[in-house]
Design a protein around this motif. Sequence first.
Motif, PDB file in Angstrom:
ATOM      1  N   MET A   1       0.846  -1.183   0.000  1.00  0.00           N
ATOM      2  CA  MET A   1       0.000   0.000   0.000  1.00  0.00           C
ATOM      3  C   MET A   1       0.892   1.248   0.000  1.00  0.00           C
ATOM      4  N   ARG A   2       0.614   2.204  -0.837  1.00  0.00           N
ATOM      5  CA  ARG A   2       1.519   3.316  -1.045  1.00  0.00           C
ATOM      6  C   ARG A   2       1.508   4.284   0.137  1.00  0.00           C
ATOM      7  N   HIS A   3       2.567   5.108   0.187  1.00  0.00           N
ATOM      8  CA  HIS A   3       2.653   6.163   1.183  1.00  0.00           C
ATOM      9  C   HIS A   3       1.425   7.072   1.086  1.00  0.00           C
ATOM     10  N   THR A   4       1.020   7.597   2.221  1.00  0.00           N
ATOM     11  CA  THR A   4      -0.077   8.575   2.324  1.00  0.00           C
ATOM     12  C   THR A   4      -1.389   8.068   1.722  1.00  0.00           C
ATOM     13  N   ALA A   5      -1.612   6.753   1.738  1.00  0.00           N
ATOM     14  CA  ALA A   5      -2.778   6.172   1.083  1.00  0.00           C
ATOM     15  C   ALA A   5      -4.090   6.751   1.593  1.00  0.00           C
ATOM     16  N   PHE A   6      -4.168   7.026   2.913  1.00  0.00           N
ATOM     17  CA  PHE A   6      -5.403   7.552   3.494  1.00  0.00           C
ATOM     18  C   PHE A   6      -5.196   8.961   4.060  1.00  0.00           C
ATOM     19  N   LYS A   7      -4.178   9.630   3.626  1.00  0.00           N
ATOM     20  CA  LYS A   7      -3.831  10.940   4.180  1.00  0.00           C
ATOM     21  C   LYS A   7      -5.015  11.908   4.100  1.00  0.00           C
ATOM     22  N   ASN A   8      -5.286  12.531   5.258  1.00  0.00           N
ATOM     23  CA  ASN A   8      -6.326  13.558   5.372  1.00  0.00           C
ATOM     24  C   ASN A   8      -7.724  13.060   5.029  1.00  0.00           C
ATOM     25  N   CYS A   9      -7.962  11.752   5.249  1.00  0.00           N
ATOM     26  CA  CYS A   9      -9.323  11.226   5.113  1.00  0.00           C
ATOM     27  C   CYS A   9     -10.067  11.551   6.413  1.00  0.00           C
ATOM     28  N   ALA A  10     -10.586  12.752   6.486  1.00  0.00           N
ATOM     29  CA  ALA A  10     -11.129  13.278   7.736  1.00  0.00           C
ATOM     30  C   ALA A  10     -12.346  12.509   8.229  1.00  0.00           C
ATOM     31  N   GLU A  22       1.488  -5.480   2.737  1.00  0.00           N
ATOM     32  CA  GLU A  22       2.782  -5.684   2.098  1.00  0.00           C
ATOM     33  C   GLU A  22       3.945  -5.292   3.003  1.00  0.00           C
ATOM     34  N   LEU A  23       4.871  -6.231   3.169  1.00  0.00           N
ATOM     35  CA  LEU A  23       6.122  -6.034   3.899  1.00  0.00           C
ATOM     36  C   LEU A  23       5.927  -5.777   5.395  1.00  0.00           C
ATOM     37  N   GLY A  24       4.701  -5.840   5.876  1.00  0.00           N
ATOM     38  CA  GLY A  24       4.467  -5.625   7.303  1.00  0.00           C
ATOM     39  C   GLY A  24       4.794  -4.218   7.751  1.00  0.00           C
ATOM     40  N   ILE A  25       4.537  -3.235   6.902  1.00  0.00           N
ATOM     41  CA  ILE A  25       4.907  -1.845   7.192  1.00  0.00           C
ATOM     42  C   ILE A  25       3.679  -0.941   7.090  1.00  0.00           C
ATOM     43  N   ILE A  26       3.464  -0.120   8.120  1.00  0.00           N
ATOM     44  CA  ILE A  26       2.541   1.013   8.007  1.00  0.00           C
ATOM     45  C   ILE A  26       3.375   2.142   7.415  1.00  0.00           C
ATOM     46  N   GLU A  28       4.891   5.570   5.378  1.00  0.00           N
ATOM     47  CA  GLU A  28       5.010   6.980   5.738  1.00  0.00           C
ATOM     48  C   GLU A  28       3.723   7.757   5.451  1.00  0.00           C
ATOM     49  N   GLY A  29       3.197   8.397   6.496  1.00  0.00           N
ATOM     50  CA  GLY A  29       2.024   9.249   6.347  1.00  0.00           C
ATOM     51  C   GLY A  29       0.752   8.536   5.941  1.00  0.00           C
ATOM     52  N   MET A  30       0.686   7.214   6.105  1.00  0.00           N
ATOM     53  CA  MET A  30      -0.456   6.455   5.583  1.00  0.00           C
ATOM     54  C   MET A  30      -1.789   6.960   6.122  1.00  0.00           C
ATOM     55  N   PHE A  31      -1.850   7.271   7.419  1.00  0.00           N
ATOM     56  CA  PHE A  31      -3.102   7.746   8.025  1.00  0.00           C
ATOM     57  C   PHE A  31      -2.966   9.186   8.537  1.00  0.00           C
ATOM     58  N   TYR A  32      -2.014   9.893   8.030  1.00  0.00           N
ATOM     59  CA  TYR A  32      -1.773  11.275   8.466  1.00  0.00           C
ATOM     60  C   TYR A  32      -3.041  12.125   8.331  1.00  0.00           C
ATOM     61  N   ILE A  46       2.708  -6.738  11.417  1.00  0.00           N
ATOM     62  CA  ILE A  46       3.292  -5.397  11.312  1.00  0.00           C
ATOM     63  C   ILE A  46       4.608  -5.346  12.086  1.00  0.00           C
ATOM     64  N   ARG A  47       5.644  -4.859  11.385  1.00  0.00           N
ATOM     65  CA  ARG A  47       6.971  -4.783  11.985  1.00  0.00           C
ATOM     66  C   ARG A  47       7.481  -3.351  12.095  1.00  0.00           C
ATOM     67  N   GLU A  48       6.984  -2.452  11.247  1.00  0.00           N
ATOM     68  CA  GLU A  48       7.448  -1.067  11.277  1.00  0.00           C
ATOM     69  C   GLU A  48       6.289  -0.091  11.121  1.00  0.00           C
ATOM     70  N   ILE A  49       6.405   1.010  11.858  1.00  0.00           N
ATOM     71  CA  ILE A  49       5.488   2.137  11.703  1.00  0.00           C
ATOM     72  C   ILE A  49       6.343   3.303  11.250  1.00  0.00           C
TER      73      ILE A  49
END
Length: 222
Positions: A1-10, A22-26, A28-32, A46-49
Motif C-alpha cells: 500500500m503506497r505512502h499517504t494512502a489515506f492521508k487527510n481522510c477526515a 505488504e512487507l508488514g509496514i505502516i 510513511e504518512g499512511m493515516f496522516y 506489522i513490523r514497522e510504523i
Amino acid sequence: MRHTAFKNCAGLKSIEIPDSLELGIISEGMFYGCTSLETIKLPDNIREIENYAFANCKNLSEVIISDNVFNIDCGAFSNCESLGEIFIPNSVTNIGADAFYGCKNLNKINISNKVVILEKGVFGGCENLNEITIPYGMINIGDGAFEECKSLREVSIPDNVASIGDYAFWNCQSLNQITVWSNVTSIGYSAFDGCKNLTIRAFKGSYVKRYALENEIPFEEI
C-alpha cells in the motif's frame, strides 16, 4: 500500500488493517490527518510504523501495538491529542524523534526495555504525562525528550544513562524530583530550565552534584 494512502481522510473513523499488508509496514504518512480515526489495532505481521504514519490523528484514543513491531519512526503518532495511554512492547528497539510529540492527553507510557536512546522531542509537549518509567538499558536521553511535560512530577534515571540532552526536561513545571542513579557525565544546555520546584538527587562526588550546585538547583545525596 503506497505512502499517504489515506492521508487527510477526515471522515475515516475505523479501519481493519489486513494481516497481508505488504512487507508488514505502516508506510510513511499512511493515516496522516485522519482526524476522525478513534482506535487502531495493528495485526501481528506489522513490523514497522514509518514516519508520521498516524500524525495529526486528533481523535485517536487507543492504539494496540503488536509484539512484532521493532521500529516506531519519526513523528509516527505526533499530535495525536486524544491518546491517553500507550504500551510499547519489548519487541521495539527504536523510537524515532518526535514520535509522540504533542500528544497532549498522554498520561502514561510504558517503554520497551530494548530502547536504548530516547530521541529528540520523542515525548515533548505531552502536557498531561505524569508517569514515565525509563528502562534500565537506556544510555541517552535526547534533546527535548520530555520538554514541556508540564504534569511530570518525578523521574528516576537508571544506571546506564550517560547523557541528558539540551532542553531534555525544559519547562516541566511540576517536576519536583529527579533521581539520578547513573554515572551521567553530560547534561545539556537548559536541560532543567523552567523546573522551578526541582530537587536533584544523586551520588556524592558525582558530576550531577556538581552540575546542580553550579546551576543553583537544590540537591540531595543518595
